[in-house]
Design an enzyme around this catalytic site. Structure first.
Site, PDB file in Angstrom:
ATOM      1  N   TYR A  97     -71.059  47.029  80.669  1.00 39.47           N
ATOM      2  CA  TYR A  97     -71.806  45.871  80.171  1.00 39.47           C
ATOM      3  C   TYR A  97     -71.398  45.548  78.735  1.00 39.47           C
ATOM      4  O   TYR A  97     -71.166  44.387  78.380  1.00 39.47           O
ATOM      5  CB  TYR A  97     -73.303  46.185  80.255  1.00 39.47           C
ATOM      6  CG  TYR A  97     -74.229  45.043  79.892  1.00 39.47           C
ATOM      7  CD1 TYR A  97     -74.434  43.975  80.767  1.00 39.47           C
ATOM      8  CD2 TYR A  97     -74.921  45.039  78.679  1.00 39.47           C
ATOM      9  CE1 TYR A  97     -75.296  42.945  80.442  1.00 39.47           C
ATOM     10  CE2 TYR A  97     -75.789  44.014  78.345  1.00 39.47           C
ATOM     11  CZ  TYR A  97     -75.980  42.970  79.229  1.00 39.47           C
ATOM     12  OH  TYR A  97     -76.838  41.936  78.903  1.00 39.47           O
ATOM     13  N   ASP A 114     -71.882  30.014  92.131  1.00 38.80           N
ATOM     14  CA  ASP A 114     -71.482  31.366  91.765  1.00 38.80           C
ATOM     15  C   ASP A 114     -70.483  31.171  90.634  1.00 38.80           C
ATOM     16  O   ASP A 114     -69.421  30.565  90.831  1.00 38.80           O
ATOM     17  CB  ASP A 114     -70.828  32.062  92.968  1.00 38.80           C
ATOM     18  CG  ASP A 114     -70.405  33.493  92.653  1.00 38.80           C
ATOM     19  OD1 ASP A 114     -70.306  33.826  91.456  1.00 38.80           O
ATOM     20  OD2 ASP A 114     -70.172  34.264  93.598  1.00 38.80           O
ATOM     21  N   VAL A 115     -70.793  31.681  89.450  1.00 40.66           N
ATOM     22  CA  VAL A 115     -69.970  31.366  88.269  1.00 40.66           C
ATOM     23  C   VAL A 115     -68.550  31.918  88.335  1.00 40.66           C
ATOM     24  O   VAL A 115     -67.719  31.586  87.504  1.00 40.66           O
ATOM     25  CB  VAL A 115     -70.637  31.817  86.949  1.00 40.66           C
ATOM     26  CG1 VAL A 115     -71.851  30.982  86.636  1.00 40.66           C
ATOM     27  CG2 VAL A 115     -70.944  33.312  86.953  1.00 40.66           C
ATOM     28  N   THR A 129     -87.289  40.177  80.893  1.00 35.62           N
ATOM     29  CA  THR A 129     -86.857  39.357  82.042  1.00 35.62           C
ATOM     30  C   THR A 129     -86.591  40.292  83.227  1.00 35.62           C
ATOM     31  O   THR A 129     -86.483  41.518  83.055  1.00 35.62           O
ATOM     32  CB  THR A 129     -85.539  38.589  81.744  1.00 35.62           C
ATOM     33  OG1 THR A 129     -84.460  39.521  81.805  1.00 35.62           O
ATOM     34  CG2 THR A 129     -85.559  37.893  80.397  1.00 35.62           C
ATOM     35  N   ASP A 160     -77.426  28.174  89.607  1.00 37.34           N
ATOM     36  CA  ASP A 160     -77.664  29.612  89.791  1.00 37.34           C
ATOM     37  C   ASP A 160     -77.205  29.971  91.194  1.00 37.34           C
ATOM     38  O   ASP A 160     -77.129  29.111  92.076  1.00 37.34           O
ATOM     39  CB  ASP A 160     -79.149  29.969  89.633  1.00 37.34           C
ATOM     40  CG  ASP A 160     -79.377  31.424  89.242  1.00 37.34           C
ATOM     41  OD1 ASP A 160     -79.799  31.683  88.109  1.00 37.34           O
ATOM     42  OD2 ASP A 160     -79.110  32.319  90.078  1.00 37.34           O
ATOM     43  N   LYS A 184     -69.847  42.044  77.142  1.00 33.44           N
ATOM     44  CA  LYS A 184     -70.548  41.283  76.101  1.00 33.44           C
ATOM     45  C   LYS A 184     -69.745  41.246  74.798  1.00 33.44           C
ATOM     46  O   LYS A 184     -69.793  40.260  74.053  1.00 33.44           O
ATOM     47  CB  LYS A 184     -71.951  41.858  75.883  1.00 33.44           C
ATOM     48  CG  LYS A 184     -72.861  41.685  77.096  1.00 33.44           C
ATOM     49  CD  LYS A 184     -73.026  40.220  77.467  1.00 33.44           C
ATOM     50  CE  LYS A 184     -73.991  39.970  78.605  1.00 33.44           C
ATOM     51  NZ  LYS A 184     -74.140  38.550  78.941  1.00 33.44           N
TER      52      LYS A 184
HETATM   53  N1  LIG Z   1     -83.027  40.351  79.118  1.00 33.30           N
HETATM   54  C1  LIG Z   1     -82.394  40.967  78.140  1.00 33.30           C
HETATM   55  O1  LIG Z   1     -82.936  41.926  77.535  1.00 33.30           O
HETATM   56  C2  LIG Z   1     -81.024  40.522  77.708  1.00 33.30           C
HETATM   57  C3  LIG Z   1     -80.505  41.046  76.514  1.00 33.30           C
HETATM   58  C4  LIG Z   1     -79.235  40.654  76.107  1.00 33.30           C
HETATM   59  C5  LIG Z   1     -78.521  39.743  76.848  1.00 33.30           C
HETATM   60  N2  LIG Z   1     -79.034  39.259  78.012  1.00 33.30           N
HETATM   61  C6  LIG Z   1     -78.212  38.304  78.764  1.00 33.30           C
HETATM   62  O2  LIG Z   1     -78.948  37.120  78.991  1.00 33.30           O
HETATM   63  C7  LIG Z   1     -78.456  36.473  80.173  1.00 33.30           C
HETATM   64  C8  LIG Z   1     -79.630  36.111  81.075  1.00 33.30           C
HETATM   65  O3  LIG Z   1     -80.229  37.317  81.515  1.00 33.30           O
HETATM   66  P1  LIG Z   1     -81.792  37.445  81.843  1.00 33.30           P
HETATM   67  O4  LIG Z   1     -82.288  38.563  81.047  1.00 33.30           O
HETATM   68  O5  LIG Z   1     -82.457  36.143  81.785  1.00 33.30           O
HETATM   69  O6  LIG Z   1     -81.675  38.001  83.347  1.00 33.30           O
HETATM   70  P2  LIG Z   1     -82.179  37.422  84.750  1.00 33.30           P
HETATM   71  O7  LIG Z   1     -81.767  38.436  85.740  1.00 33.30           O
HETATM   72  O8  LIG Z   1     -83.604  37.031  84.641  1.00 33.30           O
HETATM   73  O9  LIG Z   1     -81.301  36.077  84.904  1.00 33.30           O
HETATM   74  C9  LIG Z   1     -79.945  36.091  85.193  1.00 33.30           C
HETATM   75  C10 LIG Z   1     -79.653  34.952  86.159  1.00 33.30           C
HETATM   76  O10 LIG Z   1     -78.242  34.939  86.440  1.00 33.30           O
HETATM   77  C11 LIG Z   1     -78.083  34.655  87.813  1.00 33.30           C
HETATM   78  N3  LIG Z   1     -76.791  35.121  88.299  1.00 33.30           N
HETATM   79  C12 LIG Z   1     -76.380  36.386  88.498  1.00 33.30           C
HETATM   80  N4  LIG Z   1     -75.135  36.403  89.006  1.00 33.30           N
HETATM   81  C13 LIG Z   1     -74.742  35.118  89.105  1.00 33.30           C
HETATM   82  C14 LIG Z   1     -73.543  34.487  89.545  1.00 33.30           C
HETATM   83  N5  LIG Z   1     -72.504  35.196  90.011  1.00 33.30           N
HETATM   84  N6  LIG Z   1     -73.472  33.139  89.495  1.00 33.30           N
HETATM   85  C15 LIG Z   1     -74.536  32.409  89.064  1.00 33.30           C
HETATM   86  N7  LIG Z   1     -75.691  32.956  88.639  1.00 33.30           N
HETATM   87  C16 LIG Z   1     -75.783  34.287  88.671  1.00 33.30           C
HETATM   88  C17 LIG Z   1     -79.231  35.379  88.489  1.00 33.30           C
HETATM   89  O11 LIG Z   1     -79.492  34.876  89.789  1.00 33.30           O
HETATM   90  C18 LIG Z   1     -80.363  35.132  87.506  1.00 33.30           C
HETATM   91  O12 LIG Z   1     -81.098  33.965  87.819  1.00 33.30           O
HETATM   92  C19 LIG Z   1     -77.456  37.439  80.803  1.00 33.30           C
HETATM   93  O13 LIG Z   1     -76.139  37.054  80.451  1.00 33.30           O
HETATM   94  C20 LIG Z   1     -77.798  38.764  80.146  1.00 33.30           C
HETATM   95  O14 LIG Z   1     -76.721  39.661  80.122  1.00 33.30           O
HETATM   96  C21 LIG Z   1     -80.274  39.617  78.463  1.00 33.30           C
END
Ligand SMILES: NC(=O)c1ccc[n+]([C@@H]2O[C@H](COP(=O)([O-])OP(=O)(O)OC[C@H]3O[C@@H](n4cnc5c(N)ncnc54)[C@H](O)[C@@H]3O)[C@@H](O)[C@H]2O)c1
Length: 277
Positions: free
Chosen positions: A164, A63-64, A201, A37, A168
């Protein structure tokens, strides 16, 4: 459960939310988890949680969008464990804006993390998955499971979320194309996407700063005040409440396991009915 015993999983964005739950769930099923992360403190905390629960975890900052770092980290996994079986491309961000008001910078930022990050992870993990396993039930064979976290926003449009949704939707079809390449190569690698609905989240604390999503869905929220949270927006979901990160992690663990052996290029939708109507 021990259905992933002996396997090694790489999970991005594991400091929080769905990524953290996935790391815990995969470890519970027996996998060693290599978690990354950009948030070092949260990442280390997740690694400690896995270890405290009796699992094996290694954390590295990442950083991805940084390609040389991907190469370094996959090499590190191979040096540490000698194999890579599962990649969860989970790291992601979200931000809302009407398309006429979205800056090029905001657009590019989302594309870089949500889409380019998934491409880079896949590109660098595949050669490791295509390396014959040294021992165990898969000795001499190649294979793996790539799990890309898309969204319901990769299946249908949402107001204020064009950037977004573009990322996706891109991940959804990128997944299918990679699945076809791996199938043609007969390398034993499967590639599937997961489409969460509204999951509780921290992503929701920042996702709708503009208020464009809440306004478009007519579910309240205060533009500019970060007031839109998963509980509010989930009122628009058929089940009426948000999902929990573990609801998605369970699906990820299924896709990682042999129970999904005949699935590739598939979309696993876990959304409380969001896309059913
Ligand atoms: N929570 C929702 O409702 C939801 C719905 C659909 C999809 N998603 C997807 O699920 C995935 C996880 O999201 P989440 O809800 O757990 O959010 P979150 O914000 O809790 O977690 C996302 C994580 O990604 C990390 N991150 C951000 N930029 C980064 C980078 N450049 N390099 C490495 N790490 C990085 C952040 O530090 C964080 O720990 C995401 O791809 C999000 O788009 C979430």
């Amino acid at each position: 459960m021990s259905r992933l015993l002996g396997r090694v999983a790489f999970v991005t964005g594991a400091a929080s939310g769905i990524g953290r739950a996935a790391a815990l769930r995969l470890a519970q099923d027996g996998a060693s988890v290599f978690i990354t992360d950009i948030d070092k403190e949260g990442g280390r905390e997740t690694a400690n949680m896995v270890t405290a629960a009796g699992g094996r975890a290694e954390f590295r900052a990442q950083d991805v969008v940084d390609e040389p770092r991907w190469a370094e980290l996959v090499a590190r996994v191979m040096a540490l464990f000698g194999r890579l079986d599962i990649l969860v491309n989970n790291a992601g961000i979200g931000s809302s804006a009407l398309v006429t008001e979205m800056t090029l910078e905001a657009w590019n930022h989302q594309i870089a993390i949500n889409m380019t990050g998934v491409f880079l992870g896949t590109k660098h993990a595949l050669p490791a998955m295509r390396t014959p396993r040294p021992d165990g039930p898969m000795a001499g064979k190649t294979g793996g499971s790539i799990i890309n976290i898309s969204s319901v926003a990769g299946l249908a449009g949402s107001p204020g979320m064009s950037g977004y949704c573009a990322t996706k939707g891109g991940v959804r079809l990128f997944t299918k194309a990679v699945a076809m390449e791996c199938a043609a190569a007969r390398d034993g690698v499967r590639c599937n996407s997961v489409h969460p609905g509204i999951i509780d989240t921290p992503i929701w604390q920042k996702l709708d700063e503009s208020g464009a999503l809440a306004t478009g869905l007519n579910v309240g929220g205060t533009p500019g005040a970060n007031a839109l949270d998963a509980d509010i927006i989930a009122q628009a979901a058929p089940l009426g409440y948000p999902g929990q990160p573990m609801d998605i992690a369970d699906g990820i663990a299924f896709l990682a396991s042999d129970e999904s052996r005949y699935m590739t290029g598939s979309e696993l939708v876990i959304d409380g009915g969001w896309t059913a109507h």
